[in-house]
Design a protein around this motif. Structure first.
Motif, short mmCIF file in Angstrom:
data_model
loop_
_atom_site.label_atom_id
_atom_site.label_comp_id
_atom_site.label_asym_id
_atom_site.label_seq_id
_atom_site.Cartn_x
_atom_site.Cartn_y
_atom_site.Cartn_z
N TYR A 1 -16.48 19.10 16.37
CA TYR A 1 -16.13 19.23 14.96
C TYR A 1 -14.64 19.52 14.80
O TYR A 1 -13.95 18.92 13.97
N LYS A 2 -14.14 20.41 15.65
CA LYS A 2 -12.72 20.76 15.59
C LYS A 2 -11.85 19.55 15.90
O LYS A 2 -10.88 19.26 15.21
N CYS B 1 -11.74 17.24 13.02
CA CYS B 1 -10.83 17.70 11.96
C CYS B 1 -9.38 17.41 12.33
O CYS B 1 -8.61 16.92 11.50
N LEU B 2 -9.05 17.70 13.57
CA LEU B 2 -7.67 17.46 14.00
C LEU B 2 -7.33 15.98 13.91
O LEU B 2 -6.25 15.59 13.47
N LEU C 1 -8.63 13.87 11.93
CA LEU C 1 -8.52 13.53 10.51
C LEU C 1 -7.12 13.82 10.01
O LEU C 1 -6.50 13.02 9.30
N ILE C 2 -6.61 14.99 10.41
CA ILE C 2 -5.28 15.38 9.95
C ILE C 2 -4.22 14.47 10.56
O ILE C 2 -3.29 14.03 9.90
N ALA D 1 -3.73 22.12 9.32
CA ALA D 1 -4.17 22.07 10.72
C ALA D 1 -4.11 23.46 11.33
O ALA D 1 -5.07 23.93 11.96
N ALA E 1 -6.64 25.82 9.80
CA ALA E 1 -8.00 25.54 10.27
C ALA E 1 -8.21 26.13 11.66
O ALA E 1 -9.26 26.72 11.95
N SER F 1 -10.74 29.34 12.62
CA SER F 1 -11.90 29.16 13.49
C SER F 1 -11.89 30.12 14.67
O SER F 1 -12.81 30.13 15.47
#
Lengths: 431, 604
Positions: free
Chosen positions: A4-5, A8-9, A11-12, B524, B527, B531
């Protein structure tokens, strides 16, 4: 979780990659920032664009440098448009934006309008209608929407040439502060580009701009005339008529009022004040009234609005009626006659006089706009409440019916402060 | 020439040798052999010896086998061999013979090659053979001679003893040190000696006595070097674990303050202690800390910095998740909030777990100050972090992409200043940032006497010269200076490092995409930080789900409002103080004078 992380990365990162690696970054010194943009009518349906921008010479703040312009000989420098650290260029083209592009045939840096402070239309162009020039500028990304708009008597080019800063070095500061003077005197309105454009689209308010001109210093009386002529107030001035000498030749006074995109008339500086009072944009200003107890002597008053004007709009027998209630507060600036107006018995009379003075002024201003059928006050906003839908309002067309409206003006005036003195004693001399 | 020709038998060759290059006979250069290479070297040497004196065929055979297979010996086996020859024989019990014991000590400490170990043989009361052993330098010699040797050598001390082993009697009656205990395991003996204690052995016993004689040179309690404050305690930790624990215990006078000792590092056996208040700290946290520390398998543990890296949750995170402090008062206040402090021998720092992000912004300063001032300096620090991380990036974004946001006068001033600078803004910024980091690093590494001047040299001369040489624009110097100030104002050294690195990321992001890029980079990083966890506590739990307010997270409330301990730590006792902590406000001051009535009387 880890997946998941990473997602996300990614995506960015993708945001970056999709935005493209194109070098959008423009170095700050690769552009030159026009401060004033002027538009004149030219032959063959073309437009003459005049730009004023800083020469980036000298060490001070914006647009400076008497040192830089010196040396080369004033005359020849002016030929290529160098005035005191500013460069003024004019070009003829079929549209403003193309004209700016065309200028880059000679100007070595990309001309940017992001810092444009002032947009000047010539009166001739304004009377023909500004819609052809405004609409594309509104769309253009580079245009600064909070720049001030003015209409000038004569040519915009010559106005900009006279736009020489006499105080300080920064041209942009001079332009900004010049427009701000409206807050101190109310002799001309402040109008930003975005508001101007919005009012043109608006169903209930007409656009207006400050009115400018070049003063040739000829209105100043030489002092040889008859001195016993009666005092003449109120005084309203139009640009290039202010009796003064010195400082910059360009001046702002009064208002150019528009019907839609076309300029149809002007208000002088006193009428402008009255208009600003109704629009609740009058911050303060000095008004001189005649002293009734001592004819020939005057009382300068520091006038401001006591509270927001109360405006009501409604229909009676199909006739739109506007009630305007204005509350004015005045501070005594000076009493030449040394009559003690501070006393309760006298201050009431003074209040009454101020009330009459402003009622007459407001009346005069409203009548003038009604003659021109130009609601620069935004009364339509109060009328709009009487329509249940905007379609009905648009069908009614307030801007057309303004001349039929009955506008009632009531003024309440109060002298609130007496200045640093409370009462004045007669002066004593040997006689 | 002629001489040479005459002298030599073969003149031509001699002549040739004069004009040709001769390779010199160089001695072989030293190099560190691989483990296996060393083995084979030895083997070959032994082989040569064998050849000269052939003794056993077996040995030769095995060597041949080795050579034929070229099989490297695994490290574990090497170790096994060593231990077999060394400890294993008497691993569990101590021999009853004094000679064997002396031999054991000598072997374990590599005496006589190793000069540090002292084995002093003597006769107790002139009768019984015994020896004491200690590490020279680690033990205090005065204590040894006055309180161990003197009583032992006194004639009459042991004669009356009726016990089998004299050491029991000695332990009870003779040794005059504060701490002394029986040791039955050889490993423990070694450990005690390594710690600076003195071990005593008497012939015929199967145990040692360890007497506390620790005494080595150490630094005194000094001012904290990196966490100086204006108001409040000026004590800092030093390198001695005992002292450090005492410093904390001095502040928390509570019988439930527990100090647990753990040993980390297989070769250097560093001592590490865990401090917490029993009945306040959540046992799960204590358990977890011990689990992680016990789970470290490494041969060398140097201080708390290494420990942090071994036990932290996110080793790849840019911000620290363990709080490091060199202040006993700060350590104490965290322990009082239900946290666990880890102290490692040899480093003047305590590590505190678990922490949340806001703790990194705190200093003890605001605890000592009134809340208004405390809140103010905390806000300044948040600003400092924002400036240190973002300012250069914002500047790049501003001048590169969003010029309409700059006030016109300022912009024209920037342009004019940049008029003669040949580099793009990005390069200018990187140039100055890198030189600033250089100044910073150099300032720390440079010898003390000129260390102070480097700041002036760096800031003034370099900056001024760079501007005059038109290498950077003067506005940029301001940006860099403010950024530098911001990073210095960050109270946590580790966090400051993180911010300094992140700054470059923001610079690049801004250069690529302007404020949009900064936003992306910020998302980024946010996030990642969101986490993270520190010993089971979400790192930004003070901003996250609604928790019970401790009123000391971001803003500092009046001290009487701070009724609760921080929620994320889950302490066993939640309340710090009752709802009304200033009981005196609810009561009349009993001054003994009834002022009101007095007044009334006067009135009448």
């Amino acid at each position: 979780m880890k997946r998941y992380k990473v997602f996300c990365l990614l995506l960015i990162l993708l945001c970056w990659m999709l935005a493209g690696c194109s070098p959008d970054l423009v170095e700050i010194d690769e552009e030159v920032y026009a401060l004033v943009l002027g538009a004149d009518i030219s032959a063959n349906n073309k437009i003459k664009i005049t730009l004023q921008y800083p020469s980036y010479k000298g060490s001070g703040g914006g647009g400076s440098g008497s040192k830089s312009s010196g040396g080369g000989g004033g005359g020849s420098r002016e030929e290529i448009g160098v005035y005191e650290g500013n460069i003024i260029t004019t070009v003829e083209a079929s549209s403003i934006l193309e004209g700016i592009n065309l200028l880059n045939t000679a100007v070595s840096r990309q001309i940017s309008l992001t810092h444009c402070k002032l947009l000047v239309f010539s009166e001739e162009l304004a009377k023909q209608g500004v819609e052809d020039y405004l609409a594309p500028m509104m769309r253009y990304r580079d245009m600064r929407r909070i720049m001030h708009v003015i209409v000038c008597k004569g040519k915009a080019e010559s106005f900009i040439k006279e736009n020489i800063n006499t105080i300080g070095e920064s041209e942009s500061k001079a332009i900004e502060l010049m427009a701000t003077q409206s807050l101190n005197n109310g002799l001309f309105p402040r109008m930003t580009f975005i508001d101007f454009y919005r009012n043109m689209l608006s169903p209930y308010e007409q656009p207006l701009t400050a009115y400018a001109g070049i003063n040739d210093f000829s209105k100043l009386s030489s002092g040889d005339e008859e001195t016993a002529s009666p005092l003449k107030i109120p005084e309203g001035y139009l640009p290039s008529e202010v009796p003064r000498k010195g400082a910059a030749r360009r001046e702002l006074a009064g208002t150019a009022i528009f019907n839609g995109p076309k300029m149809i008339g002007v208000l002088d500086s006193f009428e402008t004040r009255c208009m600003l009072i109704i629009k609740n944009q009058f911050k303060r200003g000095i008004v001189t009234i005649e002293d009734r107890k001592a004819p020939g002597k005057v009382i300068p008053l520091d006038v401001r609005l006591g509270r927001k004007p109360v405006i009501k709009g409604y229909f009676e027998n199909g006739v739109p009626i506007i009630d305007v209630r204005v509350n004015i507060e005045a501070d005594l600036g000076a009493i030449q006659s040394r009559v003690n107006y501070e006393r309760l018995s006298l201050v009431e009379a003074l209040n009454g006089q101020i009330k009459e003075f402003f009622e007459a002024g407001l009346r005069q201003t409203i009548d003038k706009t009604q003659r021109l059928n130009c609601d620069v006050f935004g009364f339509g906003e109060y009328i709009a409440g009487n329509f249940s839908t905007i379609q009905e309002l648009e069908a009614y067309n307030w801007k057309k019916h303004y001349k039929d409206a009955k506008v009632n003006v009531t003024v309440e005036a109060n002298v609130r402060r007496t200045g640093l003195m409370f009462g004045s004693k007669p002066l004593k001399s040997s006689q | 020439m002629v001489m040479i020709l005459k002298k030599s038998k073969n003149g031509f060759w001699t002549l040739l040798s004069l004009i040709t290059y001769k390779k010199k006979d160089k001695p072989e250069e030293f190099y560190i052999p691989e483990v296996n290479e060393g083995e084979s070297r030895q083997v070959s040497q032994e082989k040569n010896n064998d050849k000269s004196t052939p003794s056993t065929n077996e040995k030769q055979n095995t060597q041949k086998d080795n050579k034929g297979l070229k099989k490297p010996i695994p490290v574990s086996e090497l170790k096994k061999e060593k231990t077999e020859s060394g400890v294993k024989k008497d691993e569990n019990c101590i021999s009853c013979s004094i000679d064997e014991n002396i031999d054991f000590i000598n072997r374990m400490f590599n005496a006589p090659v190793n000069k540090d170990i002292v084995v002093r043989e003597f006769n107790i009361a002139g009768h019984y053979k015994a020896f004491i052993t200690y590490l020279s330098g680690m033990a205090d010699k005065i204590t040894i001679s006055n309180f161990i040797l003197k009583p032992l050598l006194a004639k009459k001390s042991v004669e009356d003893a009726e016990e089998d082993c004299k050491l029991d009697y000695i332990l009870k009656n003779v040794i005059e040190t504060h701490q002394a205990k029986k040791i039955t395991s050889p490993n423990e003996v070694i450990y005690e000696i390594l710690n600076g204690n003195t071990c005593i052995y008497a012939d015929g016993c199967n145990f040692y006595i360890s007497a506390e004689t620790v005494g080595f040179d150490k630094r005194g309690v000094d001012k904290p070097q990196t966490e100086g404050i204006v108001s409040g305690s000026q004590e800092g930790f030093n390198e001695t674990l005992r002292t450090n624990i005492t410093l904390v215990r001095k502040i928390i006078r509570n019988n439930n303050l527990v100090t647990e000792f753990l040993t980390v590092g297989e070769r250097n056996k560093n001592l590490c202690s865990i401090l917490y208040i029993k009945g306040l700290a959540n046992p799960a946290v204590v358990q977890e800390v011990k689990r992680r520390i016990n789970g470290i398998k490494t041969d060398f543990m140097l201080g708390d910095g290494m420990m942090e890296q071994f036990i932290e949750d996110n080793t790849f995170s840019i911000v620290p998740t363990i709080l490091s402090t060199e202040r006993p008062d700060r350590t104490a206040s965290h322990i009082m909030e239900g946290r666990v402090a880890i102290l490692v021998d040899g480093a003047p720092f305590a590590k505190i777990v678990p922490v949340t992000s806001h703790s990194l912004f705190h200093t003890p300063e605001e605890t000592y100050l009134r809340w208004q001032y405390g809140t103010f300096i905390r806000l300044i620090r948040f600003l400092a972090v924002a400036l240190a991380a973002l300012l250069p990036g914002l500047y790049i974004g501003l001048v590169g992409y969003h010029r309409e946001m700059i006030p016109t006068d300022l912009m024209i001033a920037i342009v004019k200043a940049k008029e003669n600078v040949p580099f793009p803004t990005l390069l200018e910024i990187l140039l100055m940032e890198v030189s600033f980091e250089l100044i910073r690093e150099a300032g720390i590494r440079i010898p003390g006497i000129i260390g102070n001047t480097i700041g002036i040299i760096g800031a003034l001369i370099l900056g001024q010269a760079a501007v005059q040489a038109n290498i950077v624009s003067p506005v940029l110097i301001i940006i860099i200076a403010v950024t530098g100030l911001g990073s210095f104002a960050i109270p946590n050294y580790n966090l400051a490092f993180g911010v300094r690195i992140v700054r470059f990321l923001f610079i690049l992001a801004a250069a690529a995409l302007g404020y949009y890029g900064i936003t992306l980079a910020f998302i980024a990083i946010a996030a990642l930080i969101l986490s993270m966890k520190s010993f089971g506590v979400p790192f930004v739990s003070h901003l996250g789900p609604q928790v019970r307010q401790s009123h000391d997270a971001i803003l500092r409330w009046p001290v009487w409002k701070q009724e609760y301990r921080p929620d994320p730590v889950n302490p066993l006792d939640v309340r710090r103080q009752p709802k009304i902590s200033r009981k005196w406000t609810a009561k009349d001051p009993k001054t003994g004078i009834d002022r009101e009535r007095n007044n009334d009387d006067e009135g009448r």
